[in-house]
Design an enzyme around this catalytic site. Sequence first.
Site, PDB file in Angstrom:
ATOM      1  N   HIS A 172       0.817  -1.225   0.000  1.00 25.61           N
ATOM      2  CA  HIS A 172       0.000   0.000   0.000  1.00 25.61           C
ATOM      3  C   HIS A 172       0.845   1.267   0.000  1.00 25.61           C
ATOM      4  CE1 HIS A 172      -4.075  -1.772   0.855  1.00 25.61           C
ATOM      5  NE2 HIS A 172      -3.274  -2.815   1.018  1.00 25.61           N
ATOM      6  N   ASP A 201       3.535   9.346  -0.740  1.00 23.19           N
ATOM      7  CA  ASP A 201       2.368   8.563  -0.360  1.00 23.19           C
ATOM      8  C   ASP A 201       2.192   7.458  -1.393  1.00 23.19           C
ATOM      9  OD1 ASP A 201       0.084   7.853   1.064  1.00 23.19           O
ATOM     10  OD2 ASP A 201      -0.570   9.924   1.268  1.00 23.19           O
TER      11      ASP A 201
HETATM   12  P1  ADP Z   1      -3.054   6.357   4.965  1.00 25.34           P
HETATM   13  O1  ADP Z   1      -3.382   4.972   4.522  1.00 25.34           O
HETATM   14  O2  ADP Z   1      -1.604   6.666   4.897  1.00 25.34           O
HETATM   15  O3  ADP Z   1      -3.614   6.697   6.300  1.00 25.34           O
HETATM   16  P2  ADP Z   1      -4.945   7.363   2.886  1.00 25.34           P
HETATM   17  O4  ADP Z   1      -5.241   8.763   2.467  1.00 25.34           O
HETATM   18  O5  ADP Z   1      -4.659   6.460   1.750  1.00 25.34           O
HETATM   19  O6  ADP Z   1      -3.757   7.419   3.958  1.00 25.34           O
HETATM   20  O7  ADP Z   1      -6.194   6.769   3.648  1.00 25.34           O
HETATM   21  C1  ADP Z   1      -6.709   7.366   4.789  1.00 25.34           C
HETATM   22  C2  ADP Z   1      -8.131   6.854   5.037  1.00 25.34           C
HETATM   23  O8  ADP Z   1      -8.462   7.056   6.399  1.00 25.34           O
HETATM   24  C3  ADP Z   1      -9.170   7.598   4.224  1.00 25.34           C
HETATM   25  O9  ADP Z   1     -10.238   6.753   3.917  1.00 25.34           O
HETATM   26  C4  ADP Z   1      -9.603   8.714   5.165  1.00 25.34           C
HETATM   27  O10 ADP Z   1     -10.926   9.152   4.972  1.00 25.34           O
HETATM   28  C5  ADP Z   1      -9.448   8.069   6.523  1.00 25.34           C
HETATM   29  N1  ADP Z   1      -8.965   9.065   7.492  1.00 25.34           N
HETATM   30  C6  ADP Z   1      -7.759   9.648   7.499  1.00 25.34           C
HETATM   31  N2  ADP Z   1      -7.655  10.539   8.503  1.00 25.34           N
HETATM   32  C7  ADP Z   1      -8.817  10.514   9.146  1.00 25.34           C
HETATM   33  C8  ADP Z   1      -9.335  11.226  10.266  1.00 25.34           C
HETATM   34  N3  ADP Z   1      -8.607  12.129  10.895  1.00 25.34           N
HETATM   35  N4  ADP Z   1     -10.588  10.945  10.659  1.00 25.34           N
HETATM   36  C9  ADP Z   1     -11.331  10.041   9.995  1.00 25.34           C
HETATM   37  N5  ADP Z   1     -10.904   9.357   8.922  1.00 25.34           N
HETATM   38  C10 ADP Z   1      -9.669   9.580   8.501  1.00 25.34           C
HETATM   39  O1  F6P Z   2      -2.129   2.460   4.374  1.00 28.69           O
HETATM   40  C1  F6P Z   2      -0.837   2.470   4.912  1.00 28.69           C
HETATM   41  C2  F6P Z   2      -0.845   2.055   6.369  1.00 28.69           C
HETATM   42  O2  F6P Z   2       0.444   1.916   6.833  1.00 28.69           O
HETATM   43  C3  F6P Z   2      -1.549   0.761   6.647  1.00 28.69           C
HETATM   44  O3  F6P Z   2      -0.769  -0.389   6.491  1.00 28.69           O
HETATM   45  C4  F6P Z   2      -1.961   1.024   8.036  1.00 28.69           C
HETATM   46  O4  F6P Z   2      -2.961   0.184   8.491  1.00 28.69           O
HETATM   47  C5  F6P Z   2      -2.388   2.475   7.997  1.00 28.69           C
HETATM   48  O5  F6P Z   2      -1.464   3.062   7.174  1.00 28.69           O
HETATM   49  C6  F6P Z   2      -2.503   3.101   9.379  1.00 28.69           C
HETATM   50  O6  F6P Z   2      -1.348   2.902  10.149  1.00 28.69           O
HETATM   51  P1  F6P Z   2      -1.290   2.010  11.467  1.00 28.69           P
HETATM   52  O7  F6P Z   2      -1.885   0.676  11.128  1.00 28.69           O
HETATM   53  O8  F6P Z   2       0.138   1.949  11.825  1.00 28.69           O
HETATM   54  O9  F6P Z   2      -2.132   2.731  12.466  1.00 28.69           O
END
Ligand code: ADP
Ligand code: F6P
Length: 464
Positions: free
Chosen positions: A157, A365
């Site tokens: 991912h 990212d």
């Molecule tokens: P990562 O996997 O690195 O966290 P992504 O942008 O790919 O980043 O995915 C984040 C997911 O988690 C999205 O579906 C987003 O809506 C959710 N998310 C991220 N931050 C928050 C938050 N502060 N509150 C609620 N949902 C969140």
């Molecule tokens: O989407 C990337 C990622 O590292 C996932 O593997 C992971 O579940 C998510 O971000 C949130 O991080 P964590 O699981 O360390 O809270």
Amino acid sequence: MSRLVVVSNRIADPRKTAAGGLAVALGQALEASGGMWFGWSGRIVEDGTPGQGEVTQQQAGAVQLVTLDLSREDHDSYYLNYSSGVLWPVLHYRLDLADFDSGGIAGYRRVNQLFAQKLKALLRPDDIVWVHDYHLIPLAAELRAMGCEQRIGFFLHVPLPPPLILAALPEHDWLMRSLFAYDLVGFQSQADVTHFERYASDELQAQWVGQHGWRAFGKTLQVQAFPIGIDVDEFQALAEGKDARDMLTQLRSDYARRRLLVGVERMDYSKGLPQRLKAFRTLLQNYPENQGSATLIQIASPSRESVDAYAALRAELESLSGAINGEHGELDWMPLRYIHRNVARKRLPALYRAAAVALVTPLRDGMNLVAKEYVAAQDPDDPGVLVLSRFAGAAEQMKEALLVNPYDTARTAETIQRALQMPLAERQQRHQALLARLRAQDVHWWRERFLRALQATQETEKEP
Ligand code: ADP
Ligand code: F6P
């Protein structure tokens, strides 16, 4: 039909809120197909024995959730020290933040063995196994060593950096070799695939055999980009829900004479938050018409707080946001609303829709799902503008966004200003193109393409 078995460190009940792209996307993908989801329970057994853990099973709609407890020692070494403290920074090009001396590698190996052992006991011969993310790279090698012959695919991912960055990992050779125990490896972007191919040919002397195939160690591995998407319909339905509608009405009245900008993420150094706040400050300084009007709601939910680099980031953001509000705030207006909390998923669409501009400006990212959610939540007749980092995997698919280099503060501020001033016709045109691709390449397309490619490897390998 074969059963789908998904394995990831973090798992979540697909019917509940989860912050983090992996849990959100897998919940949506599994709800559609049913199957088993195997992962860490989120529980830490303080006096547990390393390499051991209890398994719990529960049914969540069409999905059988199977979770494993981890001992404190395993959790700290496998998840905190190695996965979060070494692999995450290296894979996000941040060698300066990797703690190579933490000794987490032993726990990482041990927990991968534990996952394999517990999973093997539950596997049927015709299961299709799909492993996710950097926590579990050696899982297939462990399963193979225990005699598992099922098709096993892996999806990363997060980004895969160029070979010379990967090579800083003391264990890079072992980790990258272990990928060859899979039948299919998927990456988020073409750039990641290119980095893998360079590594495989230069460091592992793997041979390209055509049709996405790489041969090494007596095994053919298929490697392709499978950019992850969102469930557009589900997200738009969320936007129609009562919570979202009520919140939208409230936001529209609160900001009737102001311009709203939004940022939403886990608080992570890969997301470029200090750089974003600095660009916002430059916007206020260089384009004074935004004074008293442009308001950034920045949500940064707590994440991995016991890892040092995250605590340092929090302190930096708190000081920066205080400085910006102190310098620019007025008695009846604060430019920045910085929130270090989770927001319920059902409220996100309203926040996105109320915002004239979304700032999605990570330094690196794998994909970034927030960029996609923002586009899905817009009113097609009066859509907002996405300002997107060229260093997010999403930039490969979202060329109609305004792409920025988040390290370039002045140009990012200039681009935000352009977004705030963009004429309606141009906003509509860009949004239409982005939404069409979002629909065509959604989370179901991602899942089906990956699983079809994994099934196809079965046929290829069986050929004499
Ligand atoms: P990562 O996997 O690195 O966290 P992504 O942008 O790919 O980043 O995915 C984040 C997911 O988690 C999205 O579906 C987003 O809506 C959710 N998310 C991220 N931050 C928050 C938050 N502060 N509150 C609620 N949902 C969140
Ligand atoms: O989407 C990337 C990622 O590292 C996932 O593997 C992971 O579940 C998510 O971000 C949130 O991080 P964590 O699981 O360390 O809270």
